[in-house]
Design an enzyme around this catalytic site. Structure first.
Site, mmCIF file in Angstrom:
data_model
loop_
_atom_site.group_PDB
_atom_site.id
_atom_site.type_symbol
_atom_site.label_atom_id
_atom_site.label_comp_id
_atom_site.label_asym_id
_atom_site.label_seq_id
_atom_site.Cartn_x
_atom_site.Cartn_y
_atom_site.Cartn_z
ATOM 1 N N PRO A 92 100.119 44.654 -97.292
ATOM 2 C CA PRO A 92 99.291 44.404 -96.106
ATOM 3 C C PRO A 92 98.562 45.659 -95.662
ATOM 4 O O PRO A 92 99.033 46.773 -95.852
ATOM 5 C CB PRO A 92 100.311 43.961 -95.056
ATOM 6 C CG PRO A 92 101.571 44.665 -95.448
ATOM 7 C CD PRO A 92 101.545 44.721 -96.949
ATOM 8 N N ASP A 93 97.402 45.460 -95.058
ATOM 9 C CA ASP A 93 96.660 46.567 -94.467
ATOM 10 C C ASP A 93 96.194 46.100 -93.092
ATOM 11 O O ASP A 93 97.012 45.632 -92.309
ATOM 12 C CB ASP A 93 95.512 46.998 -95.385
ATOM 13 C CG ASP A 93 95.111 48.458 -95.171
ATOM 14 O OD1 ASP A 93 95.518 49.049 -94.161
ATOM 15 O OD2 ASP A 93 94.378 48.999 -96.011
ATOM 16 N N GLY A 94 94.902 46.145 -92.782
ATOM 17 C CA GLY A 94 94.421 45.765 -91.463
ATOM 18 C C GLY A 94 94.630 44.297 -91.149
ATOM 19 O O GLY A 94 94.714 43.460 -92.045
#
Length: 109
Positions: free
Chosen positions: A13-15
């Site tokens: 996951p990121d943003g």
């Protein structure tokens, strides 16, 4: 609490952002997608695939918050990889999701 366990192809996951229905949208870096998760059930309910793998963030915008903007990265990619991934580093606008975002909160400085 653990909300969702990413599948192998979703990578990392990121943003993230929240839509008007309270669902969580997660940019999957190295997964080439943005996924929509129902925080009540912990289930993925939508996947939007993009033409490059390094997806970094997502947010809603546009006149009525019905457009999603998605960023991607090209840093750390060598020339051979960049030749295979010509869209790396671009910003994408996604329409037709059937859901809207919510306005951001502003705080006094």
């Amino acid at each position: 609490r653990l909300l969702y366990h990413l599948e192998k192809e979703e990578q990392m996951p990121d943003g993230m952002c929240i839509d008007a229905e309270g669902k969580l949208w997660v940019a999957c870096i190295d997964g080439g997608r943005v996924i929509r998760i129902d925080p009540e059930t912990g289930k993925r309910i939508q996947t939007v695939r993009l033409p490059t793998p390094r997806i970094t963030s997502c947010c809603f915008g546009g006149k009525d918050y019905s457009e999603m903007y998605v960023t991607s990265a090209y840093d750390g990619l060598d020339e051979a990889t960049l030749a295979k991934e010509p869209h790396a580093g671009e910003i994408f606008k996604i329409t037709g999701l059937g859901v809207k975002g919510i306005p951001q909160n502003f705080y006094a400085a």
